[in-house]
Every structure is written in C-alpha cells, then in structure tokens.
Motif scaffolding. Structure first.
Motif, short mmCIF file in Angstrom:
data_model
loop_
_atom_site.label_atom_id
_atom_site.label_comp_id
_atom_site.label_asym_id
_atom_site.label_seq_id
_atom_site.Cartn_x
_atom_site.Cartn_y
_atom_site.Cartn_z
N ARG A 42 77.20 69.76 80.26
CA ARG A 42 76.77 68.44 79.74
C ARG A 42 77.38 68.22 78.35
NH1 ARG A 42 71.83 66.95 78.48
NH2 ARG A 42 72.02 64.86 79.23
N TYR A 43 77.31 69.26 77.50
CA TYR A 43 77.84 69.15 76.15
C TYR A 43 79.35 68.93 76.18
CZ TYR A 43 78.41 70.13 71.17
OH TYR A 43 78.70 70.03 69.83
N VAL A 44 80.05 69.74 76.95
CA VAL A 44 81.51 69.64 77.05
C VAL A 44 81.92 68.27 77.58
CG1 VAL A 44 83.47 70.52 78.40
CG2 VAL A 44 81.96 72.11 77.22
N GLY A 45 81.19 67.74 78.53
CA GLY A 45 81.49 66.42 79.08
C GLY A 45 81.23 65.30 78.09
N LYS A 46 80.22 65.48 77.25
CA LYS A 46 79.83 64.45 76.29
C LYS A 46 80.71 64.43 75.04
CE LYS A 46 75.61 62.78 74.03
NZ LYS A 46 74.15 63.01 73.86
N TYR A 47 81.28 65.59 74.69
CA TYR A 47 82.03 65.71 73.43
C TYR A 47 83.46 66.20 73.67
CZ TYR A 47 77.38 65.16 71.49
OH TYR A 47 76.13 64.68 71.20
N PRO A 48 84.38 65.30 74.03
CA PRO A 48 85.77 65.69 74.21
C PRO A 48 86.32 66.38 72.95
CG PRO A 48 85.43 63.45 74.96
CD PRO A 48 84.16 63.88 74.25
N GLY A 49 87.10 67.42 73.17
CA GLY A 49 87.72 68.14 72.05
C GLY A 49 86.83 69.18 71.40
N CYS A 50 85.61 69.32 71.87
CA CYS A 50 84.71 70.31 71.26
C CYS A 50 85.17 71.72 71.63
CB CYS A 50 83.26 70.10 71.71
SG CYS A 50 82.97 70.49 73.46
N GLN A 69 78.36 81.05 87.21
CA GLN A 69 77.44 79.91 87.16
C GLN A 69 78.15 78.66 86.64
OE1 GLN A 69 74.25 79.37 88.23
NE2 GLN A 69 74.48 81.35 89.22
N LEU A 70 78.98 78.82 85.63
CA LEU A 70 79.72 77.67 85.10
C LEU A 70 80.62 77.09 86.20
CD1 LEU A 70 80.21 76.18 82.34
CD2 LEU A 70 82.30 77.51 82.22
N GLU A 71 81.30 77.95 86.93
CA GLU A 71 82.18 77.48 87.99
C GLU A 71 81.39 76.82 89.12
OE1 GLU A 71 84.46 81.00 88.90
OE2 GLU A 71 85.78 80.67 87.18
N LYS A 72 80.21 77.33 89.41
CA LYS A 72 79.38 76.76 90.47
C LYS A 72 78.96 75.33 90.16
CE LYS A 72 75.04 77.53 92.92
NZ LYS A 72 73.91 78.47 93.12
N TRP A 73 78.69 75.04 88.90
CA TRP A 73 78.12 73.73 88.52
C TRP A 73 79.16 72.77 87.94
CZ3 TRP A 73 73.97 73.31 91.08
CH2 TRP A 73 73.15 74.42 91.30
N LEU A 74 80.45 73.11 88.01
CA LEU A 74 81.48 72.18 87.55
C LEU A 74 81.37 70.86 88.31
CD1 LEU A 74 84.68 74.38 87.26
CD2 LEU A 74 83.62 73.08 85.41
#
Length: 158
Positions: A42-50, A69-74
């Motif tokens: 959610r954070y990565v999607g909301k803040y490009p370049g973070c 888990q990260l790969e599962k929820w991409l």
C-alpha cells in the motif's frame, strides 16, 4: 492476485495506520507477515519513488517469510524488477524500491535513506538494529513509517 482479507479488526487497523511507529505483536500463524506485506505494498503504491527497508533477524526469515508474502499479494499487473545479490531488492514500475537485509549485523543497516522501515520478527533482532534502522528512516519528501511485526517473547527490547 488473491484478495487479502484481514482476519481481525486489529490486523485491519495495523494495515491502515499511517503513524510514524506501528506494531503488530501476535502469535505464530496469526497473519503478521501477510499484513506487513500488504501494508508495505500500500505504501509503495501510494508513494512513487519511495525507498523501503525490510529487515529480519536472519536472511532465512526474509527469504522464507516476508519475500513470498510480498510476492503473493502483489497487485495484478505489478511486476517489479528483482535483483538477488548481495541481498534481494525490488524495483517497482513507479520507481519505488524495496531492499531486504538481515539485521544480525546492525551496522549493515546504516547505508541508505528510507521512508519506510519494516522489522519482521523484531524480537529476534538486536535493539541496536531498530535504533539504526529508525535513524535511517529519513528520506526527504515522504512520510516516515517504522513498522514492527513480531511474536511475543519473554524479556526482549520490544
């Protein structure tokens, strides 16, 4: 992509909380790592370049826990570029970057500025690792967030 459904109100509150410091402390198998992965995405999607740092006590906790888990929820259609050496690094299409590092050597966390730091299984990490990672959470132009997930353990810094 499967749709993530929080298994309790506390998990949902954790995912949506945008405070500087957020923790989810719960038993094994309660979905802490899955919730943390969804929160990070959610954070990565909301803040490009973070830039985000994800850490755990040992590399195996990352390779066998957080990374799957990260790969599962991409989200559908989001395919980050992945580099595996020396540690795993994901580069997202919106220029966000997620770096995975174990924290058994806290000094290794000094390199870099991040806007988001996640310590998975934080009770297995040295307190100094938390202090160094927290200080590195200073990327300009982004709201800083330090996230802890862990199983309760007797007499530790968490």
């Amino acid at each position: 992509m499967p749709i993530f459904t929080p298994n309790c109100p506390e998990q949902r509150a954790f995912i949506l909380d945008e405070s500087r410091y957020v923790a989810l402390i719960a038993g094994r198998g309660s979905g802490k790592t899955a919730a943390a992965a969804v929160k990070l995405l959610r954070y990565v999607g909301k803040y490009p370049g973070c830039r985000a740092l994800v850490t755990a006590g040992i590399n195996e906790q990352l390779v066998e826990g957080m990374i799957p888990q990260l790969e599962k929820w991409l989200p559908d259609g989001v395919v980050p570029k992945v580099r595996r050496k020396p540690y795993t690094r994901y580069l997202f299409p919106n220029d966000a970057e997620v770096i995975f590092r174990p924290c058994y050597n806290p000094e290794s966390l000094r390199a870099g500025n991040f806007s988001y730091v996640e310590m998975d299984e934080a009770a297995t990490c040295p307190e100094m690792a938390f202090q160094i990672a927290d200080a590195a959470c200073r990327q300009q132009g982004y709201p800083p967030q330090v996230v802890i997930t862990t199983t309760p353990r007797w007499q530790n810094w968490v």
